[in-house]
Design a protein around this motif. Sequence first.
Motif, mmCIF file in Angstrom:
data_model
loop_
_atom_site.group_PDB
_atom_site.id
_atom_site.type_symbol
_atom_site.label_atom_id
_atom_site.label_comp_id
_atom_site.label_asym_id
_atom_site.label_seq_id
_atom_site.Cartn_x
_atom_site.Cartn_y
_atom_site.Cartn_z
ATOM 1 N N GLY A 116 -55.595 -20.807 95.458
ATOM 2 C CA GLY A 116 -55.428 -19.782 94.452
ATOM 3 C C GLY A 116 -53.966 -19.422 94.292
ATOM 4 N N GLN A 117 -53.697 -18.494 93.365
ATOM 5 C CA GLN A 117 -52.318 -18.099 93.076
ATOM 6 C C GLN A 117 -51.795 -17.031 94.031
ATOM 7 N N GLY A 118 -52.692 -16.288 94.631
ATOM 8 C CA GLY A 118 -52.277 -15.281 95.605
ATOM 9 C C GLY A 118 -52.314 -13.869 95.059
ATOM 10 N N THR A 119 -52.377 -12.917 95.987
ATOM 11 C CA THR A 119 -52.335 -11.499 95.655
ATOM 12 C C THR A 119 -51.441 -10.793 96.663
ATOM 13 N N GLN A 120 -50.619 -9.867 96.170
ATOM 14 C CA GLN A 120 -49.632 -9.212 97.026
ATOM 15 C C GLN A 120 -50.268 -8.064 97.806
ATOM 16 N N VAL A 121 -49.993 -8.033 99.087
ATOM 17 C CA VAL A 121 -50.382 -6.913 99.951
ATOM 18 C C VAL A 121 -49.112 -6.321 100.546
ATOM 19 N N THR A 122 -48.930 -5.032 100.346
ATOM 20 C CA THR A 122 -47.764 -4.337 100.886
ATOM 21 C C THR A 122 -48.242 -3.166 101.733
ATOM 22 N N VAL A 123 -47.804 -3.153 102.982
ATOM 23 C CA VAL A 123 -48.187 -2.084 103.910
ATOM 24 C C VAL A 123 -46.942 -1.270 104.232
ATOM 25 N N SER A 124 -46.977 0.000 103.875
ATOM 26 C CA SER A 124 -45.823 0.876 104.124
ATOM 27 C C SER A 124 -45.961 1.570 105.475
ATOM 28 N N SER A 125 -44.814 1.846 106.077
ATOM 29 C CA SER A 125 -44.829 2.484 107.402
ATOM 30 C C SER A 125 -44.810 3.996 107.299
#
Length: 124
Positions: free
Chosen positions: A115-124
């Motif tokens: 697949g093309q991918g999906t962004q995951v961002t985890v903030s601190s």
Amino acid sequence: QVQLVESGGGLVQAGGSLRLSCAASGRTFNNYAIGWFRQAPGKEREFVARISWSSSSTRYADSVKGRFTIPRDNAKNTVYLQMNSLKPEDTAVYCCAAAVVDVNSPSPKLYDYWGQGTQVTVSS
């Protein structure tokens, strides 16, 4: 042939949860093993988890064991990545991939469709 589309990514605080979906087209989805991989900026692609076509076998990277699970629903042509207790180091683009040969291996070379991918961002 199968086409894969990921969804469910986004921004979440550390300790939170997200569920990614990998939806597949094609009538033979249940013949494929499915894997999840991720790639952070400046880093190589990394294996996250995989599930066999029958759901009888799963495998996880040590970094996500106990936090992530990979259920699949062949009736819906979908594999999920349930991510709990997220950490900032989980930030990456997450891609799912399908393998014709169902070998319990983390190698991305064994996967035939991506697949093309999906962004995951985890903030601190």
